[in-house]
Design a protein around this motif. Structure first.
Motif, PDB file in Angstrom:
ATOM      1  N   GLU A   1       0.821  -1.212   0.000  1.00 60.41           N
ATOM      2  CA  GLU A   1       0.000   0.000   0.000  1.00 60.41           C
ATOM      3  C   GLU A   1       0.859   1.269   0.000  1.00 60.41           C
ATOM      4  O   GLU A   1       0.606   2.196  -0.776  1.00 60.41           O
ATOM      5  CB  GLU A   1      -0.905  -0.022   1.243  1.00 60.41           C
ATOM      6  N   VAL A   2       1.906   1.312   0.829  1.00 59.70           N
ATOM      7  CA  VAL A   2       2.702   2.545   0.877  1.00 59.70           C
ATOM      8  C   VAL A   2       3.524   2.726  -0.400  1.00 59.70           C
ATOM      9  O   VAL A   2       3.727   3.861  -0.856  1.00 59.70           O
ATOM     10  CB  VAL A   2       3.602   2.644   2.140  1.00 59.70           C
ATOM     11  N   HIS A   3       3.961   1.620  -1.001  1.00 60.65           N
ATOM     12  CA  HIS A   3       4.685   1.754  -2.273  1.00 60.65           C
ATOM     13  C   HIS A   3       3.749   2.235  -3.375  1.00 60.65           C
ATOM     14  O   HIS A   3       4.139   3.059  -4.210  1.00 60.65           O
ATOM     15  CB  HIS A   3       5.365   0.430  -2.657  1.00 60.65           C
ATOM     16  N   ALA A   4       2.519   1.745  -3.374  1.00 60.71           N
ATOM     17  CA  ALA A   4       1.550   2.200  -4.379  1.00 60.71           C
ATOM     18  C   ALA A   4       1.236   3.683  -4.182  1.00 60.71           C
ATOM     19  O   ALA A   4       1.174   4.456  -5.143  1.00 60.71           O
ATOM     20  CB  ALA A   4       0.276   1.366  -4.287  1.00 60.71           C
ATOM     21  N   LYS A   5       1.103   4.094  -2.916  1.00 58.88           N
ATOM     22  CA  LYS A   5       0.810   5.506  -2.639  1.00 58.88           C
ATOM     23  C   LYS A   5       1.982   6.403  -3.058  1.00 58.88           C
ATOM     24  O   LYS A   5       1.780   7.482  -3.603  1.00 58.88           O
ATOM     25  CB  LYS A   5       0.528   5.711  -1.150  1.00 58.88           C
TER      26      LYS A   5
END
Ligand code: CTP
Ligand code: MG
Length: 252
Positions: A184-188
């Motif tokens: 999730e944080v990499h996608a964000k």
């Protein structure tokens, strides 16, 4: 997905050039005691019973070479996959993460440039995620006093303040994450980059930093002095010495 009791996968970003180490092969392929740094790092991970799969993000033009290298160093029986890395460490981690099967609930991220991390550190990080933390970093206290400065090329640089050293930690890898949190944080971060946002914030240099940026909770567990990163030529001298000491100890 429930991460409890699960076997972890590890992503090893190994696609950097190693500019600070000086001219030569990509850093991950440089020699340490007759074995490439990357092979040391992958072995350190496969030695841990917590790790069931290792995904290496290799230099984009060196995937075949890395596959051959891992095979020729006795790692052919292990579940190791090699993907092409990216232009930044963050991109290399994201590409490695994308190659991990959906059912894997815990992901460790470990720099190829930290060849001598003891297996105990790998185990401790994986255990802390298994015990419920969403993001775990191994770290050690600082030996040096640290000052914050107003950067001036060539100096002198005015000092702004001196953080209390007792509250500072030097952060290492492997860093461990719930897989959904890391994805999730990499996608964000990718979405933020594509939108040209986040430009005023300082650059994020580790995966836990991304979790922090997006409001997640990161905890620190004890790291180890031998988990240091090979960055400059002197680090390689130290790594050779540590390895020689280990080999001498093993010979007895
Ligand atoms: N890394 C990566 N992909 C990149 C850049 C870095 O996979 N595009 C990896 C490196 O291979 C290394 C780890 O991230 O294992 C930590 O990065 P660092 O120590 O900075 O290595 P390099 O970027 O290779 O070195 P330098 O910054 O001196 O060029
Ligand atoms: Mg770098």
């Amino acid at each position: 997905m429930n991460a409890t009791g699960a076997i972890a996968a590890a992503v090893v970003p190994a696609a950097g050039r190693g500019e600070r180490l000086g001219p030569g092969a990509p850093k991950a392929l440089r020699d340490l005691g007759g074995v490439p740094l990357l092979v040391h790092a992958v072995r350190a991970l496969t030695r841990s019973r917590a790790v069931g799969l290792v995904v290496v993000a290799a230099p984009a033009d060196g995937v075949a070479e890395v596959v051959a290298l891992l095979d020729s160093h006795g790692l052919e029986g292990k579940d190791i996959r090699v993907v092409a890395g990216g232009d930044t460490r963050q991109e290399s981690v994201r590409l490695g993460l994308a190659a991990i099967p959906a059912e894997v609930g815990i992901v460790l991220v470990h720099d190829a440039a930290r060849p001598l991390v003891p297996v105990e550190v790998v185990d401790a990080v994986a255990s802390a995620v298994r015990a419920g933390a969403e993001a775990v970093v191994p770290a050690v206290p600082l030996a040096d006093t640290v000052k914050r400065v107003e950067p001036v090329r060539g100096g002198p640089e005015p000092v702004l303040d001196t953080p209390d050293r007792a509250t500072l930690r030097a952060v290492q890898t492997p860093q461990g994450f719930r897989r959904d949190t890391l994805a999730e944080v990499h996608a964000k971060a990718l979405a933020e980059e594509s939108a040209g946002a986040g430009g005023d914030l300082p650059p994020v240099t580790d995966d836990a930093g991304l979790v922090e940026r997006f409001g997640g909770r990161v905890v620190v567990v004890p790291g180890h002095e031998e988990a240091f990163k090979v960055t400059r030529p002197l680090d390689l001298v130290l790594a050779e010495a540590v390895l020689a000491r280990r080999r001498a100890a093993d010979a007895y």
